[in-house]
Design a protein around this motif. Structure first.
Motif, short mmCIF file in Angstrom:
data_model
loop_
_atom_site.label_atom_id
_atom_site.label_comp_id
_atom_site.label_asym_id
_atom_site.label_seq_id
_atom_site.Cartn_x
_atom_site.Cartn_y
_atom_site.Cartn_z
N THR A 2 0.85 -1.20 0.00
CA THR A 2 0.00 0.00 0.00
C THR A 2 0.88 1.25 0.00
OG1 THR A 2 -0.23 0.22 2.39
CG2 THR A 2 -1.74 -1.31 1.31
N GLY A 3 0.24 2.40 -0.06
CA GLY A 3 0.96 3.64 -0.33
C GLY A 3 1.66 4.27 0.86
N THR A 39 -1.76 -1.32 -4.34
CA THR A 39 -2.84 -0.34 -4.45
C THR A 39 -2.37 0.75 -5.43
OG1 THR A 39 -1.97 1.03 -2.66
CG2 THR A 39 -3.55 -0.69 -2.04
N SER A 64 -2.18 3.88 -4.86
CA SER A 64 -1.24 4.79 -4.18
C SER A 64 0.16 4.20 -4.13
CB SER A 64 -1.67 5.06 -2.74
OG SER A 64 -2.99 5.49 -2.70
N PHE A 72 4.80 5.26 -5.25
CA PHE A 72 6.04 5.18 -4.46
C PHE A 72 7.08 4.27 -5.09
CE2 PHE A 72 2.82 6.63 -1.58
CZ PHE A 72 3.47 7.56 -0.79
N SER A 117 -0.76 0.87 5.12
CA SER A 117 -1.01 2.30 5.42
C SER A 117 -2.13 2.43 6.45
CB SER A 117 -1.41 3.03 4.14
OG SER A 117 -2.65 2.53 3.69
N ALA A 118 -2.21 3.60 7.07
CA ALA A 118 -3.31 3.87 8.03
C ALA A 118 -4.64 3.73 7.31
CB ALA A 118 -3.15 5.29 8.57
N ASN A 119 -4.66 4.22 6.07
CA ASN A 119 -5.89 4.14 5.27
C ASN A 119 -6.29 2.68 5.05
OD1 ASN A 119 -7.89 5.13 3.27
ND2 ASN A 119 -6.55 4.05 1.83
N ALA A 133 3.02 0.89 8.64
CA ALA A 133 4.09 1.87 8.43
C ALA A 133 3.44 3.23 8.29
CB ALA A 133 4.88 1.53 7.17
N MET A 134 3.71 4.08 9.24
CA MET A 134 3.11 5.42 9.15
C MET A 134 3.78 6.35 10.16
SD MET A 134 -0.49 4.35 10.90
CE MET A 134 -0.47 2.83 10.02
#
Ligand SMILES: Cc1cc2nc3c(=O)[nH]c(=O)nc-3n(C[C@H](O)[C@H](O)[C@H](O)COP(=O)(O)O)c2cc1C
Length: 393
Positions: free
Chosen positions: A11-12, A38, A40, A44, A89-91, A121-122
């Protein structure tokens, strides 16, 4: 056939680059990895990076399906051993908590039939935010495994919890989770690495053993539930739950073996122990001269033979590194040293290398393991040991 099938969801987040190293480690260790990213995440790191590392097309869209019925999200949720989301990601954690399914990765997670693990990871404030913590606690209740996050300096400059666990640690957690605990409650004593027999205070006789095979056996045995004591000359990144005893020469290795052999279930002698040592060790540094020099050598103790011929009922495993007549020489060694099992390998196919080609030999059978890396070989050896010590009861 690969040992495990795994979906790696990316993820992003900045830590997406660490997922590339994780892919490399998984593939190197015989995992079949399908990467799903994803939209996002593709900002990266490119899907091409993961395609090159996994050897497979990377999936990024619900609407570009490879499945014949057009439903990749359902196909992908079947026949896998684990889904690992790294970085998560948090999302994505929020989506997972609420069962959202608005892209390929979240849809296949919702349709999954296998366990799922996340490596968050955030930024520290995103991680400690009440909303994220609510999601984390709900996901844990739902049986989602958490690997990390770790604490430390972050890409944004903040310091605190939220760093994605490093690829090597993640790999170990994944491997540990997927390894059947076939050595639960068993105690293994392993010797590993080479030895050095000192000539004077600065020079010695040694060999090319890297300690990699013993390292792989010790770590894999620990992940199979064994309690492992490792006597070794090498300094490697051993699992924390392994008791490591460092030795240097044949004498100190012998002493350590005698000290720890009682109450063990299995003794595996992987170490390349020097057969000879200088008869006399010179004090200080021998002075150079123009004349020839003769060094008198005397045999060291044969640790494996001593344990093999002892009355100890421990299950005894040796290694035979040979130049030629591999199976024949290994069978002779098995008999002469009264071993239960011997692992035979040709020196030029194994010593100091990452890969190895082994044959596992007992009184009646020769099992050939195709060329593989040492972790895969270690698994094969430990499965044979587990099978025999369990059927001995
Ligand atoms: C430069 C940059 C870095 C980001 N790093 C992170 C991060 O480390 N962790 C995170 O949860 N979100 C991070 N985000 C925000 C996510 O990319 C964003 O929430 C996105 O919607 C996540 O989408 P996904 O969960 O579908 O991959 C970052 C955004 C940007 C622009």
């Amino acid at each position: 056939m690969a040992s495990h099938k795994i979906i790696l969801g990316v993820t992003g987040g900045i830590a997406a680059y660490k997922a590339a190293e994780l892919t490399r480690l998984l593939v190197k260790n015989d995992f079949d990895v399908q990467v799903v990213m994803t939209e996002s995440a593709c900002h990266f790191i490119t899907p091409l990076t993961f395609q090159a590392l996994s050897g497979k097309e990377v999936l990024t869209s619900l609407w570009k399906s490879n499945a014949s019925n057009g439903m990749s999200h359902i196909e992908l949720s079947r026949n896998y051993d684990l889904i690992i989301i790294a970085p998560a990601s948090a999302n994505f954690l929020a989506k997972l908590t609420h069962g959202l399914a608005d892209d390929l990765l979240s849809s296949l997670c919702l349709a999954r039939t296998c366990p799922i693990a996340v490596a968050p990871a955030m930024n520290v404030h995103m991680w400690t935010n009440e909303a994220t913590q609510r999601n984390v606690s709900q996901l844990k209740k739902d049986g989602v495994l958490f690997f990390g996050p770790d604490s430390g300096e972050q890409a944004c400059g903040d310091i605190g919890l939220g760093r994605m666990t490093d690829a090597e640690e993640l790999f170990k957690s994944i491997q540990n989770h997927l390894t059947p605990k076939i050595l639960n409650n068993k105690k293994l004593l392993i010797t590993s690495g080479g030895t050095i027999e000192m000539i004077d205070d600065v020079r010695g006789i040694t060999n090319l053993s890297s300690g990699n095979m013993g390292f792989a056996i010790a770590n894999t045995a620990a992940s199979m539930g064994a309690s492992v004591t490792l006597i070794t000359s090498t300094h490697q990144n051993f699992s924390e739950n392994i008791k490591v005893i460092h030795t240097s020469d044949a004498h100190s290795m012998h002493q350590a073996v005698l000290e720890h052999i009682n109450n063990q279930d299995v003794f595996i002698s992987v170490a390349a122990v020097s057969d000879y040592k200088p008869k006399e060790k010179f004090k200080g540094k021998l002075k150079k001269s123009d004349s020839d020099m003769t060094l008198q050598l005397t045999p060291t103790i044969d640790i494996l033979k001593e344990i093999g011929l002892s009355k100890n009922k421990i299950f005894k495993v040796g290694f035979a590194a040979e130049n030629e007549n591999l199976i024949e020489n290994a069978q002779k060694k098995l008999k002469a040293k009264n071993l239960d099992l011997i692992v035979a390998n040709l020196i030029h196919e194994s010593m100091g290398l990452e890969d190895t080609k082994i044959s596992i030999i007992d009184k009646n059978n020769v099992i050939d393991v195709p060329k593989s890396n040492k972790i895969v070989a270690a698994k094969a050896i430990l499965k044979e040991i587990a099978h025999r010590i369990h059927s001995d009861k």
